[in-house]
Motif scaffolding. Structure first.
Motif, PDB file in Angstrom:
ATOM      1  N   PRO A 175      -3.011   1.613  -5.997  1.00 33.88           N
ATOM      2  CA  PRO A 175      -3.802   0.361  -6.589  1.00 33.88           C
ATOM      3  C   PRO A 175      -4.502   0.573  -8.032  1.00 33.88           C
ATOM      4  O   PRO A 175      -4.614  -0.325  -8.749  1.00 33.88           O
TER       5      PRO A 175
ATOM      6  N   LYS B  69       0.837  -1.163  -0.065  1.00 33.11           N
ATOM      7  CA  LYS B  69       0.082  -0.043  -0.083  1.00 33.11           C
ATOM      8  C   LYS B  69       0.961   1.379  -0.088  1.00 33.11           C
ATOM      9  O   LYS B  69       0.332   2.212  -0.454  1.00 33.11           O
TER      10      LYS B  69
ATOM     11  N   GLN C  95      -4.963  -2.743 -11.541  1.00 31.89           N
ATOM     12  CA  GLN C  95      -6.260  -3.592 -11.522  1.00 31.89           C
ATOM     13  C   GLN C  95      -6.537  -4.564 -12.691  1.00 31.89           C
ATOM     14  O   GLN C  95      -7.425  -5.242 -12.275  1.00 31.89           O
TER      15      GLN C  95
ATOM     16  N   ILE D 231      -6.344  -7.035  -4.933  1.00 32.85           N
ATOM     17  CA  ILE D 231      -7.013  -6.735  -5.974  1.00 32.85           C
ATOM     18  C   ILE D 231      -7.407  -7.684  -6.672  1.00 32.85           C
ATOM     19  O   ILE D 231      -6.843  -8.563  -7.042  1.00 32.85           O
ATOM     20  N   TRP D 232      -8.780  -7.667  -6.903  1.00 36.00           N
ATOM     21  CA  TRP D 232      -9.540  -8.719  -7.866  1.00 36.00           C
ATOM     22  C   TRP D 232      -9.090  -8.132  -9.349  1.00 36.00           C
ATOM     23  O   TRP D 232      -9.769  -7.122  -9.623  1.00 36.00           O
ATOM     24  N   PRO D 233      -8.537  -8.793  -9.994  1.00 39.98           N
ATOM     25  CA  PRO D 233      -7.828  -8.279 -11.424  1.00 39.98           C
ATOM     26  C   PRO D 233      -9.133  -8.584 -12.262  1.00 39.98           C
ATOM     27  O   PRO D 233      -9.921  -9.364 -12.191  1.00 39.98           O
TER      28      PRO D 233
ATOM     29  N   THR E 138     -11.731 -12.445 -12.702  1.00 38.66           N
ATOM     30  CA  THR E 138     -10.425 -12.792 -11.842  1.00 38.66           C
ATOM     31  C   THR E 138     -10.172 -14.506 -12.344  1.00 38.66           C
ATOM     32  O   THR E 138     -11.123 -14.996 -12.096  1.00 38.66           O
TER      33      THR E 138
END
Ligand code: FE
Length: 338
Positions: free
Chosen positions: A135, A130, A139, A241-243, A250
């Motif tokens: 972020p 972080k 993505q 992160i949910w790509p 994802t």
């Protein structure tokens, strides 16, 4: 191995007696070693009277063992992780086609093949430090190969099934050439030579040794549930992160299993597979490794998993992942992702 020997002897001396075809046992070759599995199996025995003989081992070792045992294998059901490994067993002709309305109705079509079934899913997500990474820049899986992440990417070996399965999904969605460009971009962004497993990548991201990585969700959930203060501290530094939520979703992989062609106890094997798709068994099966059940009605109260939120998974059939694995390996080799 020693636990099987007496059992093999019994089979060798009695298998010609027809009465014993009805013996109430199931021989399970399993690459799972979770404490919750004890309850999972005990419950099956309680419901059916069938005793489960478990042979546990590493995924690839068990597959090798079944291959070597050939027609004499006592194995009824083989359970392992990763679609590519299940497909490998299938390609070797080890699985018997299972016709079951229960399995067809309860397991979504993209999570089964005619010969093997997924019983839980895990997602391969992007994790980032972080303090070091925005972020918005990570993505999508594609972003990992972009110039913004130069020198920031840590990842395990490109030869590992988890990454090969991800590569297989990318081949399907982006095509071979784009996947190769992606792999080259990823390698160009490496903070270090690939080493260790997913947990090592998470720790390296938390420590700031790298900015981003990819990991299966159950490793993240495991560290979130850890009682060690240093693990919890590390997880505070990490974002998940949910790509590819705006595109194909994802990447998910599975753990699952199938009945072996040479299974001595086929009725029990089918019953067991159907049992694994029951709501109760699904909760044990998935929760044992912090995964999600495949059956919609099954509920898992796993706070660590729930804290990750909901996401759109890639709906690609898991059989496709396996089909593209060899090509994914070639592409990663060419790109230098060792
Ligand atoms: Fe794993």
């Amino acid at each position: 191995m020693s636990s099987l020997r007496p059992f093999l002897l019994v089979i060798a001396t009695t298998c010609t007696l027809p009465a014993l075809a009805q013996e109430n046992v199931l021989n399970l070759y399993s690459a799972r070693h979770y404490q919750t599995d004890e309850a999972l199996y005990a419950n099956f025995t309680k419901l059916t009277g069938t005793i489960i003989n478990r042979i546990e081992g590493k995924e690839d070792e068990l597959l090798e063992r079944i291959k070597n045992e050939g027609a004499n294998s006592p194995a009824d059901v083989f359970i392992t992780v990763d679609a590519a490994r299940l497909a490998q067993a299938d390609a070797l002709g080890l699985f018997e086609h299972v016709k079951s309305r229960v399995l067809d109705e309860r397991i979504p079509a993209n999570l089964r093949s005619p010969d093997w079934f997924a019983f839980s899913t895990r997602a391969r997500v992007i994790i980032y430090n972080k303090a070091a990474v925005n972020p918005a820049d990570v993505q999508n899986y594609e972003d990992l190969a972009g110039p913004k992440l130069k020198g920031k990417v840590c990842v395990r070996s490109g030869a590992h099934p988890y990454n090969l399965s991800l590569g297989s999904a990318l081949i399907h969605h982006l095509g071979e050439q784009k996947t190769e460009e992606w792999a080259r971009g990823l390698v160009a962004n490496f903070a270090r030579t690939p080493k260790g497993g997913d947990t090592d990548q998470i720790r390296a991201v938390a420590a700031g040794e790298c900015g981003v990585s990819i990991s299966n969700t159950y490793y993240i959930a495991r560290l979130l549930r850890s009682e060690k203060p240093e693990d919890r501290k590390a997880m505070e530094k990490i974002g998940v992160i949910w790509p590819n939520q705006k595109t194909f979703g994802t990447h998910i992989n599975i753990s699952g299993g199938g009945m072996l062609k040479t299974a001595p106890h086929k009725d029990a094997a089918v019953k067991f597979l159907e049992y694994l798709a029951s709501d109760e068994a699904q909760a044990y099966f998935a929760n044992g490794n912090n995964e999600w059940p495949v059956v919609k009605s099954a509920k898992v109260g796993n706070a660590a998993l729930e804290s990750l939120g909901t996401f759109k998974p890639d709906s690609l059939n898991v059989g496709i992942l396996a089909k593209n694995t060899a090509l994914a390996q070639k592409i990663f080799d060419r790109a230098g992702w060792r």
